[in-house]
Design a protein around this motif. Structure first.
Motif, PDB file in Angstrom:
ATOM      1  N   ALA A 250      15.300  42.220  46.387  1.00 51.94           N
ATOM      2  CA  ALA A 250      16.030  40.972  46.628  1.00 51.94           C
ATOM      3  C   ALA A 250      15.144  39.913  47.272  1.00 51.94           C
ATOM      4  O   ALA A 250      15.391  38.721  47.156  1.00 51.94           O
ATOM      5  N   THR A 251      14.084  40.351  47.961  1.00 53.32           N
ATOM      6  CA  THR A 251      13.220  39.381  48.635  1.00 53.32           C
ATOM      7  C   THR A 251      12.168  38.808  47.704  1.00 53.32           C
ATOM      8  O   THR A 251      11.446  37.887  48.079  1.00 53.32           O
TER       9      THR A 251
ATOM     10  N   TYR B 243      20.661  38.679  37.669  1.00 63.13           N
ATOM     11  CA  TYR B 243      19.917  38.894  38.910  1.00 63.13           C
ATOM     12  C   TYR B 243      18.604  38.130  38.887  1.00 63.13           C
ATOM     13  O   TYR B 243      18.233  37.444  39.863  1.00 63.13           O
TER      14      TYR B 243
ATOM     15  N   LYS C 235      21.867  33.459  47.277  1.00 71.63           N
ATOM     16  CA  LYS C 235      21.127  34.608  47.812  1.00 71.63           C
ATOM     17  C   LYS C 235      22.071  35.781  48.080  1.00 71.63           C
ATOM     18  O   LYS C 235      21.755  36.943  47.779  1.00 71.63           O
ATOM     19  N   LEU C 236      23.235  35.471  48.651  1.00 69.55           N
ATOM     20  CA  LEU C 236      24.225  36.533  48.881  1.00 69.55           C
ATOM     21  C   LEU C 236      24.693  37.132  47.561  1.00 69.55           C
ATOM     22  O   LEU C 236      24.841  38.356  47.434  1.00 69.55           O
TER      23      LEU C 236
ATOM     24  N   ARG D 116      23.042  37.244  44.802  1.00 68.41           N
ATOM     25  CA  ARG D 116      21.961  38.054  44.238  1.00 68.41           C
ATOM     26  C   ARG D 116      21.880  39.414  44.921  1.00 68.41           C
ATOM     27  O   ARG D 116      21.632  40.436  44.269  1.00 68.41           O
ATOM     28  N   GLN D 117      22.134  39.425  46.227  1.00 70.22           N
ATOM     29  CA  GLN D 117      22.121  40.704  46.943  1.00 70.22           C
ATOM     30  C   GLN D 117      23.250  41.613  46.448  1.00 70.22           C
ATOM     31  O   GLN D 117      23.050  42.801  46.193  1.00 70.22           O
TER      32      GLN D 117
ATOM     33  N   MET E 259      22.428  42.899  43.039  1.00 68.13           N
ATOM     34  CA  MET E 259      21.480  44.002  43.085  1.00 68.13           C
ATOM     35  C   MET E 259      22.191  45.305  43.465  1.00 68.13           C
ATOM     36  O   MET E 259      21.872  46.381  42.959  1.00 68.13           O
ATOM     37  N   GLN E 260      23.186  45.221  44.343  1.00 69.95           N
ATOM     38  CA  GLN E 260      23.942  46.418  44.722  1.00 69.95           C
ATOM     39  C   GLN E 260      24.793  46.941  43.576  1.00 69.95           C
ATOM     40  O   GLN E 260      25.071  48.138  43.502  1.00 69.95           O
TER      41      GLN E 260
END
Length: 402
Positions: A31-32, A177, A239-240, A242-243, A246-247
């Protein structure tokens, strides 16, 4: 349905499952790992600049909708997967959605839920009792096995479709993503541009503006700063998102792995378990029939033994009665003896009564004679009085003279 048909269908489904499970899904980036515009290669840099061009700080909607187009394809595949799906197919999530809908509509469908506990009144009246168990008693066993097999094959087919759909969903989610990374990079680049060039330039214009234009320039500066803050919040939301995206990727993989395991298990059930069911059920039928036959033989033997015992007992009782009657005389000696005793007693009693009558008659004869003598004497006394001799007689008798 024959065993060969089940075997062929199971093998075909297994080949399809192997083909589906052979797909290797790519791994997502961390994610970073959002490549900044300055560090991106020319191709990525061009994509980032293309998304920066979608931002129009004078248009609030462009900031609000920034990055939303990336979700269009992902939403499309999700909607296609949900098409035709009932609430009951989604488990607890479907229950929650159904509860919301029923709350909005103003009525409850809990009475239609077969999983709920029946009320006392329903149990008392026998209402809502399942009919499946009753009906299943009258169905052919082979038909039931065929129905189970068909149901398993349907589940297997649906699971295979789900696995393929999840592959597509995974690809679209991964693309989304990666797309979010581009939008985040574009947003951060735009924020950096605003902070380093646009806002300082506008601040310089405000400082250099005349008194008449100072108010307008200051308002423009405030609008730019407000748009900049909105964009910063939007980038943070991306950003949230995308996190969370990813989960969801490992979640999709986990569901796929479960579906693949279920497909394998269903195949094993079709190939191994169902024939075993048939063998065991055939044995159960034979055992049941043997048990019923043994029960019938036992009942017949019990009846035979019961008849033999009862007949022997009846024969013994009847023989005893007959033999006792055969050995008896015409008259029982006890009866003759009793009759003789009674006869003797009767004769003695008659003689006694005769003697007693004779004695009574003798005493009566004496009484009669005495009464006759008394009567004669009385009559003679009366005659003497009437002739005058009574006084003499009376004197002679010792009576005092008058």
């Amino acid at each position: 349905m024959t065993d060969d048909t089940i075997q062929n269908r199971a093998e075909a489904a297994l080949r399809e499952a192997e083909k589906v499970t052979a797909v290797v899904l790519p791994e997502p980036k961390a994610a970073t790992e959002v490549v900044a515009l300055e560090q991106a290669d020319p191709a990525v840099s061009a994509e980032i600049r293309k998304r920066m061009e979608q931002l129009d700080l004078s248009n609030t909607n462009s900031i609000v909708n920034f990055g939303s187009t990336a979700q269009a394809q992902l939403q499309e595949i999700s909607q296609s997967m949900l098409a035709g799906v009932r609430n009951k197919d989604t488990g607890p999530a479907g229950d929650s959605l159904r509860q919301i809908v029923t709350t909005i509509r103003g009525f409850s469908v809990s009475e239609l839920d077969v999983r709920r506990e029946r009320s006392f009144l329903e149990k008392l009246l026998g209402r809502a009792a399942p009919m499946a168990r009753f009906a299943a008693k009258f169905e052919d066993v082979q038909d039931q096995i065929d129905n189970i097999t068909d149901d398993l094959l349907k589940h297997e087919h649906l699971l295979l479709k789900d696995i393929e759909s999840l592959d597509i969903l995974y690809d679209r989610t991964l693309a989304f993503y990666d797309e979010l990374a581009l939008y985040i990079a574009a947003g951060e680049a735009k924020l950096q541009e605003l902070d380093t060039r646009t806002i300082p330039a506008k601040e310089a214009e405000v400082q250099a503006a005349s008194e008449e234009q100072g108010v307008m320039k200051a308002q423009e500066l405030r609008d730019i700063r407000a748009a900049r803050d909105d964009l910063e919040r939007r980038v943070h939301d991306l950003k949230l998102t995308r996190q969370v995206t990813m989960q969801s990727l490992p979640s999709i993989r986990l569901v796929q792995e479960n579906d693949k395991s279920l497909v394998t298990k269903i195949n094993s059930t079709l190939v191994n378990t169902v024939p075993l069911w048939e063998t065991q059920l055939a044995q159960a039928v034979t055992i049941q029939r043997s048990s019923e036959a043994a029960g019938a033989v036992k009942e017949a033997n019990d009846l035979t033994n019961e008849l033999l015992t009862r007949n022997a007992e009846n024969l013994r009782a009847a023989n005893r009665t007959i033999r006792e009657e055969m050995e008896r005389g015409v008259f029982d000696i006890e009866a003759v003896k009793s009759a003789n005793e009674n006869l003797i007693a009767t004769i003695n009693e008659s003689l006694q009564i005769a003697d007693e009558g004779k004695a009574r008659r003798a005493r009566a004869e004496e009484d009669l004679q005495k009464m006759e003598a008394d009567l004669k004497q009385t009559l003679a006394s009366a005659k003497s009085r009437s002739t005058g001799l009574g006084d003499t007689v009376g004197g002679a008798s010792g009576a005092a003279p008058v």
